[in-house]
Design a protein around this motif. Structure first.
Motif, PDB file in Angstrom:
ATOM      1  N   LEU A 318       0.824  -1.208   0.000  1.00 19.92           N
ATOM      2  CA  LEU A 318       0.000   0.000   0.000  1.00 19.92           C
ATOM      3  C   LEU A 318       0.859   1.258   0.000  1.00 19.92           C
ATOM      4  O   LEU A 318       0.502   2.265  -0.624  1.00 19.92           O
ATOM      5  CB  LEU A 318      -0.935  -0.004   1.208  1.00 19.92           C
ATOM      6  CG  LEU A 318      -2.101  -0.997   1.122  1.00 19.92           C
ATOM      7  CD1 LEU A 318      -2.777  -1.148   2.488  1.00 19.92           C
ATOM      8  CD2 LEU A 318      -3.115  -0.541   0.066  1.00 19.92           C
ATOM      9  N   GLU A 326      -3.980   7.716  -8.800  1.00 16.37           N
ATOM     10  CA  GLU A 326      -5.174   6.905  -8.591  1.00 16.37           C
ATOM     11  C   GLU A 326      -6.000   6.695  -9.855  1.00 16.37           C
ATOM     12  O   GLU A 326      -6.869   5.829  -9.875  1.00 16.37           O
ATOM     13  CB  GLU A 326      -6.054   7.543  -7.508  1.00 16.37           C
ATOM     14  CG  GLU A 326      -5.426   7.555  -6.130  1.00 16.37           C
ATOM     15  CD  GLU A 326      -6.373   8.114  -5.086  1.00 16.37           C
ATOM     16  OE1 GLU A 326      -7.543   8.384  -5.439  1.00 16.37           O
ATOM     17  OE2 GLU A 326      -5.947   8.279  -3.928  1.00 16.37           O
ATOM     18  N   ALA A 335      -5.546  -1.764  -5.236  1.00 16.24           N
ATOM     19  CA  ALA A 335      -5.783  -1.254  -3.882  1.00 16.24           C
ATOM     20  C   ALA A 335      -6.731  -2.175  -3.119  1.00 16.24           C
ATOM     21  O   ALA A 335      -6.534  -2.441  -1.924  1.00 16.24           O
ATOM     22  CB  ALA A 335      -6.355   0.163  -3.957  1.00 16.24           C
ATOM     23  N   HIS A 339      -5.758  -4.025   0.326  1.00 13.53           N
ATOM     24  CA  HIS A 339      -6.537  -3.735   1.536  1.00 13.53           C
ATOM     25  C   HIS A 339      -7.159  -5.015   2.101  1.00 13.53           C
ATOM     26  O   HIS A 339      -7.237  -5.174   3.333  1.00 13.53           O
ATOM     27  CB  HIS A 339      -7.628  -2.700   1.237  1.00 13.53           C
ATOM     28  CG  HIS A 339      -7.146  -1.293   1.316  1.00 13.53           C
ATOM     29  ND1 HIS A 339      -6.806  -0.688   2.521  1.00 13.53           N
ATOM     30  CD2 HIS A 339      -6.942  -0.357   0.353  1.00 13.53           C
ATOM     31  CE1 HIS A 339      -6.412   0.555   2.290  1.00 13.53           C
ATOM     32  NE2 HIS A 339      -6.484   0.782   0.981  1.00 13.53           N
TER      33      HIS A 339
END
Length: 385
Positions: A318, A326, A335, A339
């Motif tokens: 991360l 992004e 991502a 996560h």
């Protein structure tokens, strides 16, 4: 009507016209006219020699057009060169045409786009998807490229690096399942490797073989996407893997590292792992570091973040991801994956859903949607007492 046959013959027919002296734009127009005529005539009266038929019709269409323009006197000299029907060389002009399309007068991006359209047989929409640009933008780019080379004799081959990018884009388009050009890209790259002693050509061939070896395991019977970690490795083609690794080792031994060799090294490490858990992620991160040094490509950095997450933990992945834009394609999917590995299923589910909305490939969209649903279902279950 055999559309596959027509598609396979198109570049070689175009190559014959260009070799005879037709400028690229006029040759492509003539070949397209011949294809339309084939679609009309062949169902009722299929030719014995399809390539010869297409060459004859396309050449006559080109001559008809040439006679009508301002250079009639110069062009009519070509009439005497027309061969009798059926007398067409068996040589494969496709590979030569790839080089001719990588002309010095074109920018690399224009050369790739023009080659994919004229030689690879891809539609403007498919090329636009490969470039992540609107279809109208790509149509204008191809039109400008054709105008640039109109009237230019392709007597100088283009840049090898541009040809390699073309071949890799064609391979990836075929590998996606939208247009099956992967086998053709491998065939052409084999020819290129046999004709040119260049470590990056060998690197690209190795990369294609290593990826192609996993093709049977990449999708479910109903077309669903199977991630690398979940693939049945017993279905991988060990013969292609062995060939790819051998070719790669020969290229790396020459100590002239390029981006395709580095990508092939990553693919070889995946292929060498008996299970996903036994993948040498530390070494993969090192190869991605080499790729970043060679290309500084943001997509490479995105893939590196995944590798860092596997090698050093999700938090490290991360952190690597945080330095990237992004808006990058697949950013949300990466991502979400990191996560989830970091123990944040709610955030991961939201990001999987966001990634699904942005996905351009139906199989990828369905896969990401299922990942989001899986995590949402898990979160909605009552806690055990």
């Amino acid at each position: 009507m055999d559309d596959v046959l027509l598609r396979s013959l198109t570049p070689s027919v175009l190559g014959v016209l260009v070799r005879r002296g037709a400028d690229f734009a006029a040759a492509e127009d003539a070949v397209q006219d011949a294809l339309v005529e084939a679609l009309r005539v062949w169902p009722a009266d299929p030719p014995r020699e399809p390539k010869a038929w297409l060459v004859t019709v396309a050449w006559r269409r080109f001559l008809d057009t040439a006679r009508a323009d301002a250079t009639r006197r110069r062009r009519e000299e070509l009439v005497d060169e027309e061969p009798a029907p059926g007398q067409v060389s068996g040589a494969d002009d496709t590979l030569r045409l790839y080089f001719l399309c990588a002309h010095p007068a074109l920018t690399p991006s224009s050369a790739v786009a023009l080659t994919l359209r004229a030689v690879g047989g891809l539609t403007t929409r498919q090329i636009a998807q490969a470039y992540l640009v609107p279809e109208a933008t790509m149509a204008q780019r191809i039109s400008r490229a054709k105008r640039t080379v109109s009237g230019v004799r392709f007597d100088r081959p283009g840049d090898v690096a541009t040809v390699l990018r073309v071949l890799y884009l064609v391979f990836n388009e075929g590998y996606s399942g939208d247009v099956d050009l992967a086998a053709e890209a491998i065939r052409l790259t084999r020819q290129l490797a046999a004709a040119i002693d260049h470590p990056e050509v060998a690197g690209l061939l190795a990369l294609m073989l290593l990826h192609h070896a996993r093709r049977a395991s990449r999708t479910t019977p109903d077309g669903g996407l199977v991630p690398l970690a979940d693939q049945d490795r017993r279905r991988w083609d060990t013969g292609l893997i062995a060939e790819g690794v051998e070719i790669l080792q020969g290229a790396l031994a020459r100590d002239r590292l390029g981006e395709f060799q580095a990508q092939a090294a990553v693919a070889a490490l995946h292929a060498d792992a008996p299970t996903a858990a036994q993948t040498d992620w530390v070494q993969i991160v090192e190869w991605y570091d080499e790729l970043v040094r060679l290309t500084d490509n943001p997509v490479v950095r995105l893939n590196r973040a995944v590798a860092v997450g596997a090698a050093d933990g999700a938090r490290a992945g991360l952190a690597a991801l945080a330095a990237l834009d992004e808006t990058l394609p697949r950013y949300a999917a990466v991502a979400a994956y990191l996560h989830e590995r970091d123990g944040n299923p709610e955030v991961a589910a939201r990001l999987y859903a966001e990634a699904a909305r942005k996905a351009t490939n139906l199989a990828e969209r369905d896969h990401l949607t299922r990942q989001a649903a899986r995590l949402n279902t898990r979160a909605s279950r009552p806690a055990s007492t």
